[in-house]
Design a protein around this motif. Structure first.
Motif, PDB file in Angstrom:
ATOM      1  N   ALA A 190       0.991  -1.422  -0.109  1.00  0.00           N
ATOM      2  CA  ALA A 190      -0.202  -0.041   0.050  1.00  0.00           C
ATOM      3  C   ALA A 190       0.834   1.293   0.002  1.00  0.00           C
ATOM      4  CB  ALA A 190      -0.974  -0.011   1.150  1.00  0.00           C
ATOM      5  N   ASP A 191       0.680   2.037  -0.908  1.00  0.00           N
ATOM      6  CA  ASP A 191       1.599   3.447  -1.259  1.00  0.00           C
ATOM      7  C   ASP A 191       0.808   4.602  -1.399  1.00  0.00           C
ATOM      8  OD1 ASP A 191       3.220   5.291  -2.111  1.00  0.00           O
ATOM      9  OD2 ASP A 191       4.113   3.798  -3.582  1.00  0.00           O
ATOM     10  N   ASP A 192       1.075   5.559  -0.243  1.00  0.00           N
ATOM     11  CA  ASP A 192       0.243   6.692  -0.122  1.00  0.00           C
ATOM     12  C   ASP A 192       1.228   7.847  -0.624  1.00  0.00           C
ATOM     13  OD1 ASP A 192       1.564   6.724   2.232  1.00  0.00           O
ATOM     14  OD2 ASP A 192       0.016   7.505   3.474  1.00  0.00           O
ATOM     15  N   ASN A 193       2.169   7.781  -1.209  1.00  0.00           N
ATOM     16  CA  ASN A 193       3.197   8.723  -1.690  1.00  0.00           C
ATOM     17  C   ASN A 193       2.620   9.744  -2.746  1.00  0.00           C
ATOM     18  OD1 ASN A 193       6.130   8.296  -0.695  1.00  0.00           O
ATOM     19  ND2 ASN A 193       5.578   6.185  -1.220  1.00  0.00           N
ATOM     20  N   GLU A 194       3.108  10.980  -2.696  1.00  0.00           N
ATOM     21  CA  GLU A 194       2.440  12.132  -3.291  1.00  0.00           C
ATOM     22  C   GLU A 194       2.826  11.876  -4.938  1.00  0.00           C
ATOM     23  OE1 GLU A 194       2.017  16.987  -3.504  1.00  0.00           O
ATOM     24  OE2 GLU A 194       3.782  15.966  -2.419  1.00  0.00           O
ATOM     25  N   HIS A 195       4.066  11.465  -5.009  1.00  0.00           N
ATOM     26  CA  HIS A 195       4.563  11.155  -6.508  1.00  0.00           C
ATOM     27  C   HIS A 195       4.846   9.710  -6.388  1.00  0.00           C
ATOM     28  CE1 HIS A 195       4.463  15.286  -7.341  1.00  0.00           C
ATOM     29  NE2 HIS A 195       5.367  15.434  -6.138  1.00  0.00           N
ATOM     30  N   PRO A 196       4.076   8.576  -6.651  1.00  0.00           N
ATOM     31  CA  PRO A 196       4.281   7.262  -6.556  1.00  0.00           C
ATOM     32  C   PRO A 196       5.420   6.802  -7.598  1.00  0.00           C
ATOM     33  CG  PRO A 196       2.217   7.610  -6.385  1.00  0.00           C
ATOM     34  CD  PRO A 196       2.597   8.860  -7.048  1.00  0.00           C
ATOM     35  N   GLU A 197       6.428   6.120  -7.259  1.00  0.00           N
ATOM     36  CA  GLU A 197       7.290   5.317  -8.170  1.00  0.00           C
ATOM     37  C   GLU A 197       6.857   3.761  -8.338  1.00  0.00           C
ATOM     38  OE1 GLU A 197      11.196   5.651  -6.610  1.00  0.00           O
ATOM     39  OE2 GLU A 197      10.881   7.695  -6.150  1.00  0.00           O
ATOM     40  N   PRO A 198       7.139   3.412  -9.495  1.00  0.00           N
ATOM     41  CA  PRO A 198       6.851   2.117  -9.912  1.00  0.00           C
ATOM     42  C   PRO A 198       7.448   0.892  -9.191  1.00  0.00           C
ATOM     43  CG  PRO A 198       7.984   2.808 -11.673  1.00  0.00           C
ATOM     44  CD  PRO A 198       7.702   4.092 -10.633  1.00  0.00           C
ATOM     45  N   VAL A 199       6.719  -0.089  -8.378  1.00  0.00           N
ATOM     46  CA  VAL A 199       7.319  -0.873  -7.943  1.00  0.00           C
ATOM     47  C   VAL A 199       7.039  -2.312  -8.502  1.00  0.00           C
ATOM     48  CG1 VAL A 199       7.699  -2.068  -5.749  1.00  0.00           C
ATOM     49  CG2 VAL A 199       7.418   0.199  -5.726  1.00  0.00           C
ATOM     50  N   ALA A 200       7.784  -2.876  -9.425  1.00  0.00           N
ATOM     51  CA  ALA A 200       7.305  -4.071 -10.377  1.00  0.00           C
ATOM     52  C   ALA A 200       8.127  -5.168  -9.970  1.00  0.00           C
ATOM     53  CB  ALA A 200       7.596  -3.595 -11.769  1.00  0.00           C
ATOM     54  N   GLY A 201       7.641  -6.328 -10.526  1.00  0.00           N
ATOM     55  CA  GLY A 201       8.228  -7.643 -10.222  1.00  0.00           C
ATOM     56  C   GLY A 201       7.230  -8.554 -10.137  1.00  0.00           C
ATOM     57  N   PRO A 202       7.684  -9.876 -10.150  1.00  0.00           N
ATOM     58  CA  PRO A 202       6.670 -11.227 -10.255  1.00  0.00           C
ATOM     59  C   PRO A 202       6.357 -11.286  -8.575  1.00  0.00           C
ATOM     60  CG  PRO A 202       9.169 -11.906 -10.152  1.00  0.00           C
ATOM     61  CD  PRO A 202       9.110 -10.416 -10.511  1.00  0.00           C
ATOM     62  N   HIS A 203       4.882 -11.483  -8.616  1.00  0.00           N
ATOM     63  CA  HIS A 203       4.277 -11.601  -7.313  1.00  0.00           C
ATOM     64  C   HIS A 203       4.309 -10.409  -6.442  1.00  0.00           C
ATOM     65  CE1 HIS A 203       4.470 -16.023  -8.536  1.00  0.00           C
ATOM     66  NE2 HIS A 203       5.803 -15.969  -8.643  1.00  0.00           N
ATOM     67  N   ILE A 204       4.316  -9.526  -7.059  1.00  0.00           N
ATOM     68  CA  ILE A 204       3.814  -7.924  -6.168  1.00  0.00           C
ATOM     69  C   ILE A 204       2.837  -7.445  -6.575  1.00  0.00           C
ATOM     70  CG2 ILE A 204       4.946  -5.695  -6.213  1.00  0.00           C
ATOM     71  CD1 ILE A 204       7.677  -6.958  -6.259  1.00  0.00           C
TER      72      ILE A 204
END
Length: 530
Positions: free
Chosen positions: A311-325
């Motif tokens: 769960a991400d509540d950043n003002e400028h979200p960055e991609p967090v990618a990868g398998p099973h994410i």
């Protein structure tokens, strides 16, 4: 001069002796009982409890109060008292923790624009809560001694608007010309599944039914066929049944409720636990993508296919990618507990593991061990330990209790420690609150939930809300590392400075929400803790 030196030496010896005694006291192993809460084969054993009625007919007999016993009885007038500080030594708070106390009514009401209205609303909401949660099955019913009536004291249940035979009804008395019993209900009706010759029945299909016979054996046989049908729908309540004969009456309850619907998880594991099928790892991130990356890398080293929900509540979200994410974006600054709710709401496995985004998995982060404990015991949630870079390992083991306090509210008492060791798991104990690294049964964690108003700080509040509904344990041999927080001020990045500004804000608004949760929502007037 020699006398002065001797006095100084004696003082050093005394201080040294005292410190040595303190260290030995703090290092001494804690004694505790060991209790087996592991799962047993077969259904739990049913027991019947019989009480002795305290008659008011003996009011003319004097009595003497035994103070050491009566003082332990509930007084419905709780108070929070703090320990007085008797001496001050280095690390005395750590070695001899003092109890502190806080009047939550003062802490909350002094910031409220209309304190009296707040108190009125809280009392009103509490009355509604009592009305919603009350069940006749909660009432104390005492089976009188030498009562000729035989009846079930507990364990009778019927589905809403369905019919059952009432088990265990009987009459035990001397032979006489006529034997008679009657039953009265408020949410159902009585009838018989079969009739017996020589027994008169009046009120079949009604709330009041009478059965009589000149033969006691025939009456008892007829009582084996008495049925109860629920006629007023309610998904969870109880009917109080009056069962009486001439000169004697008794009461018992019939629980009326839907059957519990099973919630089973098809994890598909055989033999060893399939952690990927059983466990989802949940976390909340804010302004710490570097720490989050380290967490994910450490998880993948030991559990490459376990699903991670972020769960991400950043003002400028960055991609967090990868398998099973699974990466879920929230409104900016939505908050700590709101993020917990979002992350946990997306978990579909039997268990959810909560970790902070600045934790690091190691070879000691044994999720299999947590699953084994949850699978083999009655626990709903198991906490581990968090190791700091200094080498100190924390478990945050606490017990909690709520003491009744009357109209002004109740008292919450929190103490460091635990109840007992779990048999079969010598490094695990039963508690009411654990560290911020725990695995729980998903549906139980979801049922408790997290108060989304707690935006930047909060942890204990979850366990207060869970008190009485979650069975919790803590194991010291399941360890996750905590990323270092030791940094020189001039080496901190802008994101680290921004995080600290949000995380450690001491605004009155945040404090008032914290106090409101305890004072209004939980209806506490004070709390005490180590």
């Amino acid at each position: 001069m020699r006398y002065t030196c001797s006095r100084k030496l004696l003082g050093l010896v005394l201080v040294g002796g005292l410190l040595a005694a303190v260290v030995l006291y703090s290092w001494s192993p804690e004694t505790s009982t060991v209790v087996d809460i592991r799962s047993k084969q077969g259904p739990p054993e049913k027991k019947l409890f019989f009480g002795k009625k305290i008659s008011s007919a003996y009011h003319d007999i004097s009595y003497h109060i035994k103070e050491d016993v009566s003082s332990r009885l509930p007084q419905n007038a709780c108070v929070c008292l703090a320990d007085e500080e008797t001496f001050r030594l280095p690390f005395s708070d750590l070695l001899f923790p003092r109890v502190w106390a806080q009047n939550l009514d003062l802490a909350f009401l002094k910031f409220h624009p209309d304190p009296e209205e707040a108190k009125h609303l809280r009392a009103q909401e509490y009355n509604k809560y009592q009305w919603r949660s009350y069940s006749p099955a909660d009432a104390l019913i005492i089976a009188g001694a030498n009562n000729p009536l035989q009846y079930p004291t507990q364990g009778v249940e019927v589905r809403p608007l369905k019919t059952i035979i009432i088990p265990g009804l009987g009459l035990k008395e001397e032979t006489k010309a006529d034997h008679m019993v009657y039953l009265t209900a408020s949410l159902g009706a009585f009838d018989v599944a079969a009739t017996v010759d020589g027994v008169s029945i009046k009120g079949e299909g009604e709330k009041y039914m009478t059965l009589s016979s000149p033969r006691l054996s025939a009456l008892n046989r007829q009582l084996q066929f008495v049925t109860y049908t629920n006629t007023v729908f309610h998904p969870k309540t109880a009917d109080t049944i009056l069962f009486a004969t001439e000169g004697h009456q008794s009461f018992f309850t019939i629980n009326i409720r839907h059957g519990a619907v099973a919630k089973l998880y098809n994890s598909g594991y055989k033999g060893e636990y399939n952690i990927s099928a059983l466990v989802t790892i949940a976390t909340k991130t804010f302004l710490r993508y570097d720490k989050l990356k380290d967490l994910i890398d450490s998880i993948r080293k030991f559990y490459p296919t376990v699903t991670i929900v972020i769960a991400d509540d950043n003002e400028h979200p960055e991609p967090v990618a990868g398998p099973h994410i699974e990466h879920y974006i929230m409104p900016f600054g939505k908050g700590w507990f709101a993020g917990r709710n979002l992350a946990v709401s997306q978990v579909t496995t039997k268990y959810v593991l909560w970790v902070d985004d600045d934790f690091i998995f190691t070879a000691n982060t044994k999720l299999e061990r947590m699953v084994e404990i949850l699978e083999k015991t009655s626990l709903d949630l198991i906490g581990g330990a968090v190791r700091e870079v200094t080498g100190y390992t924390a478990t945050f083991r606490h017990t909690m209790s709520v003491e009744k306090g009357g109209e002004e509210g109740d008292c919450l008492h929190i103490r460091r420690g635990y109840y007992h060791v779990i048999e079969g798991f010598p490094n695990c104990v039963v508690v009411d609150a654990v560290i911020n690294f725990f695995m729980g049964r998903t549906e139980k964690v979801q049922q408790t939930g997290f108060d989304p108003r707690l935006a930047r700080q909060g942890h204990l509040e979850f366990f207060v809300d869970a008190l009485g509904s979650l069975h919790i344990g803590s194991c010291s041999d399941i360890i996750v590392n905590h990323a270092s927080k030791i940094k020189l001020p001039w080496t901190k990045s802008e994101s680290e400075k921004a995080y600290e500004k949000f995380r450690y804000s001491s605004s009155n608004v945040g404090n008032n929400i914290h106090y409101e949760g305890f004072y209004f929502k939980n209806r506490f007037k004070c709390m005490s803790s180590h």
